[in-house]
Structure formats: structure tokens, C-alpha cells
Motif scaffolding. Structure first.
Motif, PDB file in Angstrom:
ATOM      1  N   PRO A 205     -32.665  49.583  17.092  1.00 49.27           N
ATOM      2  CA  PRO A 205     -33.053  48.497  18.003  1.00 49.27           C
ATOM      3  C   PRO A 205     -34.052  47.540  17.371  1.00 49.27           C
ATOM      4  N   ASP A 206     -33.989  46.302  17.780  1.00 45.63           N
ATOM      5  CA  ASP A 206     -34.906  45.283  17.247  1.00 45.63           C
ATOM      6  C   ASP A 206     -36.364  45.654  17.486  1.00 45.63           C
ATOM      7  N   GLU A 207     -36.632  46.369  18.597  1.00 43.18           N
ATOM      8  CA  GLU A 207     -38.011  46.729  18.915  1.00 43.18           C
ATOM      9  C   GLU A 207     -38.667  47.557  17.816  1.00 43.18           C
ATOM     10  N   ALA A 208     -37.858  48.305  17.054  1.00 40.50           N
ATOM     11  CA  ALA A 208     -38.417  49.146  15.992  1.00 40.50           C
ATOM     12  C   ALA A 208     -38.977  48.321  14.846  1.00 40.50           C
ATOM     13  N   PHE A 209     -38.550  47.053  14.773  1.00 43.10           N
ATOM     14  CA  PHE A 209     -39.010  46.180  13.687  1.00 43.10           C
ATOM     15  C   PHE A 209     -40.169  45.276  14.120  1.00 43.10           C
ATOM     16  N   ASP A 210     -40.717  45.526  15.289  1.00 47.63           N
ATOM     17  CA  ASP A 210     -41.826  44.716  15.775  1.00 47.63           C
ATOM     18  C   ASP A 210     -43.024  44.874  14.845  1.00 47.63           C
ATOM     19  N   GLU A 211     -43.696  43.772  14.547  1.00 50.81           N
ATOM     20  CA  GLU A 211     -44.818  43.807  13.611  1.00 50.81           C
ATOM     21  C   GLU A 211     -46.058  44.484  14.179  1.00 50.81           C
ATOM     22  N   ARG A 212     -46.004  44.886  15.440  1.00 51.10           N
ATOM     23  CA  ARG A 212     -47.102  45.721  15.954  1.00 51.10           C
ATOM     24  C   ARG A 212     -47.146  47.059  15.223  1.00 51.10           C
ATOM     25  N   PHE A 213     -45.976  47.490  14.741  1.00 49.62           N
ATOM     26  CA  PHE A 213     -45.919  48.692  13.918  1.00 49.62           C
ATOM     27  C   PHE A 213     -46.215  48.314  12.473  1.00 49.62           C
ATOM     28  N   GLU A 214     -46.936  49.162  11.786  1.00 53.55           N
ATOM     29  CA  GLU A 214     -47.262  48.867  10.394  1.00 53.55           C
ATOM     30  C   GLU A 214     -46.033  48.928   9.499  1.00 53.55           C
ATOM     31  N   ASP A 215     -45.086  49.777   9.867  1.00 50.93           N
ATOM     32  CA  ASP A 215     -43.912  49.943   9.014  1.00 50.93           C
ATOM     33  C   ASP A 215     -42.740  50.447   9.853  1.00 50.93           C
ATOM     34  N   ILE A 216     -41.576  50.540   9.229  1.00 54.29           N
ATOM     35  CA  ILE A 216     -40.371  50.952   9.937  1.00 54.29           C
ATOM     36  C   ILE A 216     -40.442  52.415  10.347  1.00 54.29           C
ATOM     37  N   HIS A 217     -41.198  53.219   9.617  1.00 52.96           N
ATOM     38  CA  HIS A 217     -41.317  54.646   9.954  1.00 52.96           C
ATOM     39  C   HIS A 217     -41.989  54.799  11.325  1.00 52.96           C
ATOM     40  N   ALA A 218     -43.068  54.051  11.497  1.00 51.20           N
ATOM     41  CA  ALA A 218     -43.743  54.078  12.798  1.00 51.20           C
ATOM     42  C   ALA A 218     -42.873  53.446  13.869  1.00 51.20           C
ATOM     43  N   GLY A 219     -42.113  52.407  13.507  1.00 55.54           N
ATOM     44  CA  GLY A 219     -41.245  51.744  14.475  1.00 55.54           C
ATOM     45  C   GLY A 219     -40.159  52.663  14.994  1.00 55.54           C
ATOM     46  N   ILE A 220     -39.507  53.386  14.097  1.00 51.42           N
ATOM     47  CA  ILE A 220     -38.450  54.310  14.512  1.00 51.42           C
ATOM     48  C   ILE A 220     -39.042  55.476  15.301  1.00 51.42           C
ATOM     49  N   GLU A 221     -40.197  55.965  14.875  1.00 51.10           N
ATOM     50  CA  GLU A 221     -40.843  57.037  15.636  1.00 51.10           C
ATOM     51  C   GLU A 221     -41.194  56.561  17.042  1.00 51.10           C
ATOM     52  N   GLY A 222     -41.639  55.299  17.141  1.00 50.78           N
ATOM     53  CA  GLY A 222     -41.932  54.739  18.458  1.00 50.78           C
ATOM     54  C   GLY A 222     -40.695  54.707  19.339  1.00 50.78           C
ATOM     55  N   GLU A 223     -39.552  54.368  18.756  1.00 51.61           N
ATOM     56  CA  GLU A 223     -38.295  54.370  19.507  1.00 51.61           C
ATOM     57  C   GLU A 223     -37.922  55.781  19.947  1.00 51.61           C
ATOM     58  N   LEU A 224     -38.122  56.746  19.059  1.00 55.04           N
ATOM     59  CA  LEU A 224     -37.814  58.136  19.411  1.00 55.04           C
ATOM     60  C   LEU A 224     -38.672  58.612  20.584  1.00 55.04           C
ATOM     61  N   ILE A 225     -39.947  58.282  20.533  1.00 50.11           N
ATOM     62  CA  ILE A 225     -40.846  58.688  21.616  1.00 50.11           C
ATOM     63  C   ILE A 225     -40.452  58.006  22.918  1.00 50.11           C
ATOM     64  N   ALA A 226     -40.052  56.735  22.814  1.00 53.11           N
ATOM     65  CA  ALA A 226     -39.636  56.000  24.005  1.00 53.11           C
ATOM     66  C   ALA A 226     -38.369  56.601  24.607  1.00 53.11           C
ATOM     67  N   LYS A 227     -37.468  57.060  23.780  1.00 53.56           N
ATOM     68  CA  LYS A 227     -36.184  57.584  24.254  1.00 53.56           C
ATOM     69  C   LYS A 227     -36.256  59.067  24.614  1.00 53.56           C
ATOM     70  N   ALA A 228     -36.955  59.855  23.799  1.00 53.86           N
ATOM     71  CA  ALA A 228     -36.968  61.309  23.994  1.00 53.86           C
ATOM     72  C   ALA A 228     -38.251  61.819  24.642  1.00 53.86           C
ATOM     73  N   GLY A 229     -39.241  60.942  24.773  1.00 52.72           N
ATOM     74  CA  GLY A 229     -40.512  61.364  25.330  1.00 52.72           C
ATOM     75  C   GLY A 229     -41.449  61.880  24.263  1.00 52.72           C
ATOM     76  N   ILE A 230     -42.741  61.806  24.514  1.00 59.17           N
ATOM     77  CA  ILE A 230     -43.724  62.209  23.519  1.00 59.17           C
ATOM     78  C   ILE A 230     -43.642  63.704  23.229  1.00 59.17           C
ATOM     79  N   ASP A 231     -43.267  64.498  24.234  1.00 60.25           N
ATOM     80  CA  ASP A 231     -43.233  65.936  24.025  1.00 60.25           C
ATOM     81  C   ASP A 231     -42.141  66.347  23.046  1.00 60.25           C
ATOM     82  N   SER A 232     -41.061  65.569  22.985  1.00 57.30           N
ATOM     83  CA  SER A 232     -39.998  65.860  22.017  1.00 57.30           C
ATOM     84  C   SER A 232     -40.102  64.939  20.807  1.00 57.30           C
ATOM     85  N   GLY A 233     -40.097  63.637  21.070  1.00 54.66           N
ATOM     86  CA  GLY A 233     -40.115  62.662  19.969  1.00 54.66           C
ATOM     87  C   GLY A 233     -41.339  62.775  19.102  1.00 54.66           C
TER      88      GLY A 233
END
Length: 493
Positions: free
Chosen positions: A74-102
């Protein structure tokens, strides 16, 4: 709205846009977004296999990762609020799977080993793409050489007419140079294709991970042994850029010759119109712009290598944020080289060579004089230096005839070459460009039979390189297929 989950624990305050953009590597990270997904998948499968993550959490993460793998990140993973794509993808995972899983996926790893792994995955893919373009260029050069085994042309040293050769001989010279760059790229691939994953920040991890498993699932040949070197070493990037610099230097040399050869002064080649431009004011102009731009990009790639090298030279072990500034230079060098190889292959494939003009120029400037000196050595037993001086004296007089040679022989060594059997016909044969070329039958020379052998040899080497590339591609694809299958297995479990 996504937020940078990494800052929440230790740091406070929202960054302003200027600082966020200054620190972000997101633009350069677009090239490693897909590799990052594969790294996440391999790490997840391994954590599950090692019992480090519960089944229900692994299933949720696997579902989110597989969706991004099949549908796109998703485009949201490339938002410059994240320092890098690793944090962006992790943010997407947490958004989709929840913090307890993601939030569990980053167990036993760091962005340091993650980015190092992603870079190596992408660079090895780029190596294979560039090798494919170089192989196409080499195939074109070999095929064009095969068309011109008997096309006599002047050879040059110091940009002066030197000795006659053939167009095939000239083209194969470049093919051999590009072949060596292909060998260097294949050797670089072997050193790139080693896995840093599992090294964590730099001192490894206390969790019982299986580095060999992730290594296999990501298609690497082996793991990097020292975790500190694994996360902070970028010699693979320097090696890649240095190899590309050599490759582009040879491309620039070929472009320089095409530029000269296409000029009205030389008229050896006509480049296809699609590779040329015209003047905004002079309607008669046909400028070899692609060749000129490529000649310029050779400097760009060399500059990328120099910039990357200077970035590395003062860094202590282990990871330092300076390494982020190296990555754009790596991508820049790769992009310019990849585009250049494809264009150069097309330019050579469509070039029309003026064989009549080449032949007319082949004996200009007394370029066959060396063969006459060799004839005096072979057939009349003169020392080469004596023969060289006799012919040089004749050249100085602006004509090479029996009378002039005879006079020079008497003046220099007191001998009569005419009495020894030298004739006007023999001189004429020695000065004939076609016969001069035909006499060069030593391996590596331009004689037609030698060139035909060389074409067979070069074609065989190219075939071997292509088979090696295909083997590497299949190995990488097999690893990815296994990885995706295991992710699907987690989802369906």
C-alpha cells in the motif's frame, strides 16, 4: 493515519517535515520494498518453525504479508513519516494484524540486518538484469563481427593510422572487454549472494533462530559469518559499482568511436535515426546524442562509485547511519548502467557500416609500412631495426617504390635489396591492406580464418555465461516459490 511505531517508546515529539524528509530513505527504499516483503516472510516462517511465535499470530502476519505480496504494498507504507520502508511495512502489518500480532515480527532482528539483506537481494537481481543486457550486446557484437570478417579497415594508435585490420577484429575487441565485465559481475554475484539476516543490530541475538533456514528460503548460497561485518559491510556495493564503472568505461570508449566514425570527417558508420537528434537551428545536423549521453553517464557511474567509497572509508564498525547515504549512489550507478547497455546493444545492432570508405582509408598514412619491414626481415634476412629504418626513410620521402627502398638500403646498410631479389610487385603486395591482414594468422590476429575461430570461441563463452545466469535465476525462483508456499501453509494451517 499511520504513525512511526519505532519512536513511541524512547522518543517524544513529532518531527517537522524538514527533519522527517532529511532522515527518510523512503525514495531509495522503493527499490527494496519487494525484497523486504520476502525477508519478512522468511523471518516469519523461521520464527514459527523455531517456536518463537505462536500459530495464531503467525497466521495473521502471514495473511497480511501474502496480501501485500500478491496485491502490492500500500502507498501508506511509503509515507515519509516512516524513516524507511522497513518501518512502513511493519506499520502496515500492525494496522492490519494488530499490535499484538504484527508487533511480534521484529523479534530477533534489527533494521540493520534487515536492510543489509534487502540490499543484497535487490543487487543480485540487478546483476542478473545487467548481465542479460550485456549478453545481448555481446551477441550483437559477435553477430556483426561475423558479417564483417573480410571488411578491411584502418587500425589506429594515438588516433593516427597505424596498421590495417578488420571491422570484425575491432568489434571482437570490445566483445572481449565486455565479456570480462560479465565475468566480474558473475563473481560479484557470488559474493553478494550471502545472507546477513539473523545478525540483528550487530551482535547477533539470544533467541534460538535458524539462520541457515532463512538463508535457504531467500535463495542465498551461504550466511555471512561475523554478525558485525554482516550488518555494516558494504564492500559488495563498492564491488558492484567498481565493476559497473569498468563496464561503463568500455561502453564509453565504444561510444567515442561511434561518435568519431559517424562524423563527416570519417564516415565509417551511419547510426540509426532513433539514436540521434538534430539541431534546433541547423537543419542538416544529425547528432549521435545517445552515444554522447552514454559517454557522460560513464562519468556518472564512476562518480557514484567514488561517492560510495568515500562514504565508507571513515566509518567505524558497526552500523552507522551514513550508510543510508550510500544507497542512492548504488541505485544511480545500477540504473544508468542498465539503461546504457540496452541502448548500446540496439545502437550497434542497427548501425550501418561504410565498408568501402573503411577500405579506402585502410592504407592511408603508410599504414602498411610495417608489413613491408616485416617482409624485408622474413624474405631477405635483415635485422628488424635495419628494415624499420629503411622503410622509415622511404616513408619520409613520401613514396615507397623499389627505387626509394633501394636507395635507402644502400644509404643505411650498404646493401642492394634489388640484387637480393626485391621487386616492385613484391613491394606492392606487401603494401596491399587485404594481404597484410591475411598474413596476421597468429591467435588473436585479424586474418579471416583466425577471426572465424575467435567467433566460435567467443560464442561458446557467451553460451556458458548465459547458462550460468539461467541457473542462478532458476535457483532464486525456486527459493521464492518455496517461501511463498510455506507462507500459504501458515495461512491455511
Amino acid at each position: 493515519m499511520r504513525h512511526d511505531q519505532i519512536r513511541e517508546g524512547r522518543l517524544t515529539g513529532e518531527r517537522n517535515t524538514l527533519i522527517a524528509r532529511y532522515l527518510s530513505s523512503m525514495e531509495a527504499d522503493r527499490r527494496i520494498a519487494s525484497p523486504d516483503l520476502r525477508v519478512d516472510m522468511a523471518h516469519l516462517v523461521m520464527l514459527n518453525r523455531q517456536g518463537l511465535i505462536a500459530k495464531e499470530h503467525a497466521q495473521k502476519i502471514a495473511t497480511a504479508l501474502h496480501r501485500m505480496y500478491t496485491e502490492g504494498i500500500p502507498d501508506e507504507a511509503f509515507d515519509e513519516r516512516f524513516e524507511d520502508i522497513h518501518a512502513g511495512i511493519e506499520g502496515e502489518l500492525i494496522a492490519k494484524a494488530g499490535i499484538d500480532s504484527g508487533g511480534r515480527l521484529h523479534l530477533a532482528r534489527s533494521r540493520n540486518d534487515e536492510v543489509a539483506t534487502c540490499l543484497r537481494i535487490r543487487v543480485r537481481e540487478d546483476i542478473l538484469e545487467i548481465l542479460t543486457s550485456v549478453a545481448t550486446l555481446r551477441e550483437v557484437l559477435i553477430r556483426r563481427a561475423d558479417e564483417h570478417t573480410g571488411t578491411v579497415m584502418p587500425g589506429f594508435t594515438h588516433l593516427q593510422h597505424a596498421q590495417p585490420t578488420t571491422l570484425a577484429h575491432h568489434l571482437l575487441a570490445y566483445e572481449e572487454a565486455f565479456s570480462r565485465s560479465a565475468e566480474r559481475l558473475l563473481e560479484t554475484f557470488a559474493r553478494v549472494n550471502r545472507s546477513p539476516l539473523g545478525s540483528a543490530a550487530f551482535a547477533s541475538t539470544g533467541f534460538p533462530i535458524d539462520r541457515e533456514m532463512t538463508c535457504r528460503l531467500l535463495g542465498f548460497n551461504s550466511i555471512l559469518g561475523n554478525s558485525m561485518d554482516a550488518v555494516s559491510g558494504r564492500d559488495f556495493a563498492l564491488e558492484m559499482l567498481s565493476t559497473l564503472t569498468i563496464l561503463m568505461a568500455d561502453a564509453s570508449r565504444l561510444c567515442e568511436e561511434l561518435i568519431l566514425w559517424s562524423s563527416a570527417f570519417v564516415e565509417f558508420v551511419e547510426l540509426d535515426d532513433i539514436y540521434c537528434s538534430t539541431s534546433s537551428i541547423m537543419p542538416q545536423k544529425k547528432n549521435p546524442d545517445c552515444a554522447e549521453i552514454m559517454r557522460g553517464h560513464a562519468g556518472t557511474v564512476a562518480g557514484a562509485f567514488q561517492s560510495a567509497l568515500v562514504c565508507m572509508k571513515g566509518l567505524p564498525m558497526s552500523y552507522n547511519r551514513d550508510l543510508q547515504t550510500l544507497t542512492p549512489h548504488l541505485w544511480n550507478g545500477i540504473s544508468h548502467t542498465a539503461a546504457s547497455m540496452e541502448i548500446l546493444a540496439g545502437m550497434m545492432d542497427t548501425a550501418v557500416f561504410n565498408v568501402e570508405r573503411m577500405y579506402r582509408e585502410s592504407d592511408r598514412g603508410f599504414s602498411t609500412a610495417t608489413e613491408l619491414a616485416d617482409t624485408l626481415v622474413r624474405e631477405f634476412g635483415l635485422p628488424f631495426r635495419t628494415a624499420h629504418n629503411i622503410v622509415g626513410r622511404a616513408v619520409r620521402s613520401k613514396e615507397i617504390t623499389l627505387t626509394v627502398i633501394e636507395r635507402a638500403g644502400k644509404e643505411i646498410s650498404g646493401i642492394s635489396l634489388q640484387e637480393m631479389g626485391l621487386t616492385e610487385d613484391r613491394i606492392r603486395d606487401a603494401l596491399d591492406p587485404g594481404l597484410v591482414v591475411a598474413a596476421k594468422k597468429v591467435a588473436g590476429g585479424p586474418a579471416e580464418e583466425v577471426i572465424c575461430d575467435a567467433i566460435r570461441i567467443r560464442s561458446g563463452i557467451l553460451k556458458d555465461h548465459n547458462e550460468t545466469m539461467q541457473m542462478q535465476r532458476r535457483a532464486l525462483q525456486d527459493a521464492e516459490d518455496e517461501l511463498v508456499s510455506m507462507i500459504r501453509g501458515l495461512i491455511e494451517a
